[in-house]
Design an enzyme around this catalytic site. Structure first.
Site, short mmCIF file in Angstrom:
data_model
loop_
_atom_site.label_atom_id
_atom_site.label_comp_id
_atom_site.label_asym_id
_atom_site.label_seq_id
_atom_site.Cartn_x
_atom_site.Cartn_y
_atom_site.Cartn_z
N ASP A 10 7.11 -19.52 -38.25
CA ASP A 10 8.25 -18.65 -37.99
C ASP A 10 8.97 -18.47 -39.34
O ASP A 10 8.71 -19.23 -40.28
CB ASP A 10 9.17 -19.34 -36.97
CG ASP A 10 10.52 -18.69 -36.87
OD1 ASP A 10 10.57 -17.46 -36.69
OD2 ASP A 10 11.54 -19.40 -36.98
N ASP A 12 12.84 -16.98 -39.92
CA ASP A 12 14.28 -17.25 -39.95
C ASP A 12 14.59 -18.60 -39.33
O ASP A 12 14.24 -18.87 -38.19
CB ASP A 12 15.03 -16.14 -39.21
CG ASP A 12 14.85 -14.81 -39.93
OD1 ASP A 12 15.22 -14.75 -41.12
OD2 ASP A 12 14.34 -13.86 -39.33
C1 XBP Z 1 14.96 -14.27 -36.13
C2 XBP Z 1 15.55 -13.07 -35.52
C3 XBP Z 1 15.72 -11.86 -36.31
C4 XBP Z 1 16.77 -11.95 -37.39
C5 XBP Z 1 17.21 -10.57 -37.80
O1 XBP Z 1 13.61 -14.32 -35.79
O2 XBP Z 1 15.87 -13.08 -34.35
O3 XBP Z 1 16.09 -10.86 -35.43
O4 XBP Z 1 17.91 -12.66 -36.93
O5 XBP Z 1 16.15 -9.80 -38.25
P1 XBP Z 1 12.55 -15.46 -36.27
P2 XBP Z 1 16.07 -8.22 -37.96
O6 XBP Z 1 13.25 -16.78 -36.24
O7 XBP Z 1 11.46 -15.32 -35.24
O8 XBP Z 1 12.05 -15.08 -37.62
O9 XBP Z 1 17.45 -7.67 -38.10
O10 XBP Z 1 15.13 -7.71 -39.01
O11 XBP Z 1 15.54 -8.06 -36.57
MG MG Z 2 13.48 -18.82 -36.14
#
Ligand code: XBP
Ligand code: MG
Length: 257
Positions: A10, A12
């Site tokens: 993953d 973020d």
């Molecule tokens: C994290 C998310 C993303 C980011 C924002 O996903 O939910 O939506 O917060 O990114 P992960 P965008 O942990 O699966 O990477 O604004 O580009 O959607």
């Molecule tokens: Mg995440």
């Protein structure tokens, strides 16, 4: 008996702590630029994170906090366009922040990626964030060439249903032509683990500020971070025997357990 072939990450919250000082700040800049008096505090963002995907999160915010505004925009047929425009500007501000080096990788991430590559493991990314955000993070932390380290970068709107649905992991496995029994996933949130477990993947959790109260039932282990030789990690649930950080040896142990 299956052999471990690949690690799927993953982005973020897992590769880097991007939400509080990255995504949140970028959303607020986009709102300000559009002369909207919306400002997401650290605490409010915590609630909003229950919905994955930036466009989906803006819509969720309007549903919760500004239902009348949402209704007016819907009636006028301008809502989708407004969200799309705000989100495009948010992506611009976010990638700008990353290119300034605002967000480092979490402890142990680079070390584990290097070790996995040295040992010939395959790597992939499965995330709900926008593809440009992933390349920006990789470029700013690991260098341009690191994009090639990942055989598949599955991101954003590539699948119809974002996490907690399993679609993004199913897509990644299909592209790699691997079975879930041949991979380990790395996640940081309850939406993330629901998605990875939904795809039947063994999952290692590194929690963070926003996710320390989440339910990680089913995780192979829950840690505060991956750790470094000189900075031990702490196990919150499960164990990594007498190791003080997550090496490929530990990943293999967890995979086989
Ligand atoms: C994290 C998310 C993303 C980011 C924002 O996903 O939910 O939506 O917060 O990114 P992960 P965008 O942990 O699966 O990477 O604004 O580009 O959607
Ligand atoms: Mg995440």
């Amino acid at each position: 008996m299956f052999e471990l072939k690949a690690l799927i990450f993953d982005v973020d919250g897992t590769l880097a702590d991007t939400e509080k000082d990255g995504h949140r700040v970028a959303f607020n800049r986009a709102f300000e630029e559009a002369n909207l008096d919306w400002n997401w505090s650290v605490d409010e963002y915590d609630e909003l994170l229950s919905v994955t995907g930036g466009k989906e999160r803006i819509r969720h915010f309007l549903t919760l906090r500004l239902p009348e505004f949402l209704h007016e925009q819907q009636q006028a047929g301008t809502l989708d366009e407004l969200i799309k425009k705000l989100h495009a500007r948010k992506t611009y501000f976010y990638t700008q922040l990353l290119s300034e080096g605002a967000i480092p990788l979490r402890p142990g991430v680079k070390r584990l990626l290097d070790e996995a590559r040295d040992q010939g493991f395959r790597l992939a990314i499965a995330t709900t964030t926008t593809p440009a955000n992933v390349t920006s993070l990789l470029e700013s932390t690991l260098g341009k060439e690191s994009i090639e380290w990942f055989e598949v970068i599955a991101a954003g709107d590539i699948v119809p249903k974002k996490k907690p649905a399993a679609d993004i992991y199913d897509y990644t496995l299909e592209k790699m032509n691997l079975k879930p029994e041949q991979c380990v996933a790395f996640e940081d949130s309850s939406n993330g683990i629901q998605s990875s477990l939904g795809a039947n993947l063994k999952t290692i959790i590194t929690q963070n500020h926003y996710t320390e109260t989440h339910d990680f039932t089913g995780a192979a282990v829950v840690l505060d971070h991956l750790g470094e030789p000189d900075a031990a990690c702490t196990c919150i649930a499960g164990d990594i025997k007498d190791a003080s950080y997550v090496s490929m040896e530990v990943v293999k142990q967890l995979f086989n357990s």
